[in-house]
Write a protein that holds these residues in place. Structure first.
Motif, PDB file in Angstrom:
ATOM      1  N   ASP A   1      81.100 -17.258  14.086  1.00 14.30           N
ATOM      2  CA  ASP A   1      80.789 -18.389  14.960  1.00 14.30           C
ATOM      3  C   ASP A   1      79.860 -19.386  14.273  1.00 14.30           C
ATOM      4  N   GLY A   2      79.318 -18.983  13.140  1.00 15.21           N
ATOM      5  CA  GLY A   2      78.421 -19.870  12.402  1.00 15.21           C
ATOM      6  C   GLY A   2      76.958 -19.607  12.669  1.00 15.21           C
TER       7      GLY A   2
ATOM      8  N   GLU B   1      70.993 -16.586   2.720  1.00 21.50           N
ATOM      9  CA  GLU B   1      71.167 -17.164   4.047  1.00 21.50           C
ATOM     10  C   GLU B   1      70.630 -16.169   5.063  1.00 21.50           C
ATOM     11  N   ALA B   2      70.056 -16.706   6.138  1.00 24.51           N
ATOM     12  CA  ALA B   2      69.653 -15.845   7.247  1.00 24.51           C
ATOM     13  C   ALA B   2      70.829 -15.866   8.209  1.00 24.51           C
ATOM     14  N   ALA B   3      71.224 -14.710   8.684  1.00 25.61           N
ATOM     15  CA  ALA B   3      72.412 -14.684   9.538  1.00 25.61           C
ATOM     16  C   ALA B   3      72.323 -13.578  10.570  1.00 25.61           C
ATOM     17  N   CYS B   4      73.171 -13.727  11.588  1.00 22.05           N
ATOM     18  CA  CYS B   4      73.317 -12.696  12.611  1.00 22.05           C
ATOM     19  C   CYS B   4      74.648 -11.996  12.362  1.00 22.05           C
ATOM     20  N   ASN B   5      74.594 -10.689  12.207  1.00 20.99           N
ATOM     21  CA  ASN B   5      75.805  -9.925  11.901  1.00 20.99           C
ATOM     22  C   ASN B   5      76.352  -9.139  13.090  1.00 20.99           C
ATOM     23  N   VAL B   6      75.898  -9.496  14.296  1.00 19.81           N
ATOM     24  CA  VAL B   6      76.533  -8.936  15.496  1.00 19.81           C
ATOM     25  C   VAL B   6      77.997  -9.400  15.441  1.00 19.81           C
TER      26      VAL B   6
ATOM     27  N   GLU C   1      77.382 -11.754   0.453  1.00 20.42           N
ATOM     28  CA  GLU C   1      78.037 -10.464   0.175  1.00 20.42           C
ATOM     29  C   GLU C   1      77.367  -9.337   0.967  1.00 20.42           C
ATOM     30  N   MET C   2      76.025  -9.363   1.000  1.00 20.94           N
ATOM     31  CA  MET C   2      75.292  -8.334   1.744  1.00 20.94           C
ATOM     32  C   MET C   2      75.565  -8.429   3.249  1.00 20.94           C
ATOM     33  N   HIS C   3      75.678  -9.666   3.740  1.00 14.69           N
ATOM     34  CA  HIS C   3      75.976  -9.842   5.178  1.00 14.69           C
ATOM     35  C   HIS C   3      77.347  -9.241   5.519  1.00 14.69           C
ATOM     36  N   ILE C   4      78.327  -9.551   4.683  1.00 14.97           N
ATOM     37  CA  ILE C   4      79.688  -9.061   4.928  1.00 14.97           C
ATOM     38  C   ILE C   4      79.684  -7.521   4.962  1.00 14.97           C
TER      39      ILE C   4
ATOM     40  N   PHE D   1      68.444 -11.271  13.037  1.00 15.09           N
ATOM     41  CA  PHE D   1      67.964 -12.201  12.010  1.00 15.09           C
ATOM     42  C   PHE D   1      67.874 -11.379  10.738  1.00 15.09           C
ATOM     43  N   ASN D   2      68.744 -11.711   9.779  1.00 16.12           N
ATOM     44  CA  ASN D   2      68.878 -10.896   8.578  1.00 16.12           C
ATOM     45  C   ASN D   2      68.871 -11.794   7.347  1.00 16.12           C
ATOM     46  N   ILE D   3      67.966 -11.521   6.415  1.00 21.15           N
ATOM     47  CA  ILE D   3      67.877 -12.310   5.183  1.00 21.15           C
ATOM     48  C   ILE D   3      68.657 -11.582   4.103  1.00 21.15           C
ATOM     49  N   ALA D   4      69.683 -12.230   3.565  1.00 17.03           N
ATOM     50  CA  ALA D   4      70.520 -11.565   2.562  1.00 17.03           C
ATOM     51  C   ALA D   4      71.425 -12.572   1.864  1.00 17.03           C
ATOM     52  N   THR D   5      72.220 -12.058   0.941  1.00 14.96           N
ATOM     53  CA  THR D   5      73.268 -12.887   0.342  1.00 14.96           C
ATOM     54  C   THR D   5      74.490 -12.771   1.254  1.00 14.96           C
TER      55      THR D   5
END
Ligand SMILES: [Cu+2]
Length: 165
Positions: free
Chosen positions: A156-157, A145-150, A78-81, A72-76
């Protein structure tokens, strides 16, 4: 001298640190305005949309109900990528396994490469059945966006949009 040491440690993280400051900072428990429960499954979040206000301090209580490791990662975006490259490296080094985090290997690798420690104030990485809390003070309410970067999960969305109420 103290300043010099600070610069020495900050420079490798300067890009990340500058972008992280734009989105907020680790919040204090005494300043929590609201609590949001986040459930992680394979491969999605519940809820998949989070409402926050600029300046708000939110305590996220995050639980992994899936059978895979999730973040669970809070970022933009660009930061997620950018972070996905680090996560990929963690997989390549067998720190990050499908359903397990090899903490011993993580500590070992982190001595040589700090990015392998996965110590980010805006993120938690959880094995199945693990829970954690993350307190975040939002300095913005746009483009987050909060996202999973595994690896594979973002594609997968596994993203929860962060919007204004
Ligand atoms: Cu995931």
């Amino acid at each position: 001298m103290k300043k010099l040491i600070l610069i020495f440690f900050i420079i490798p993280n300067i890009l990340f640190a500058s972008s992280i400051k734009m989105i907020g900072e680790k919040g204090k428990l005494s300043e929590v305005d609201s609590t949001i429960e986040i459930k992680m499954y394979d491969n999605y979040f519940e809820p998949n949309e989070i409402k926050i206000k600029k300046g708000e301090t939110v305590k996220f209580v995050i639980s992994n109900y899936g059978e895979l490791v999730h973040e669970f990662n809070i970022a933009t975006k660009e930061m997620h990528i950018e972070h996905q490259l680090e996560m990929m490296k963690m997989v390549e080094n067998q720190i990050l396994l499908a359903d397990k985090i090899d903490m011993k290997k993580m500590k070992e690798m982190a001595k040589k490469d700090h990015s392998m420690s996965h110590s980010h104030s805006n993120s938690v990485l959880l094995e199945p059945n693990q829970s954690a809390e993350l307190i975040w003070k939002f300095s913005t309410d746009t483009n987050l966006e909060a996202a999973c970067n595994v690896p594979g999960h973002y594609e997968d969305g596994m993203i929860a949009k962060i919007n204004k109420p």
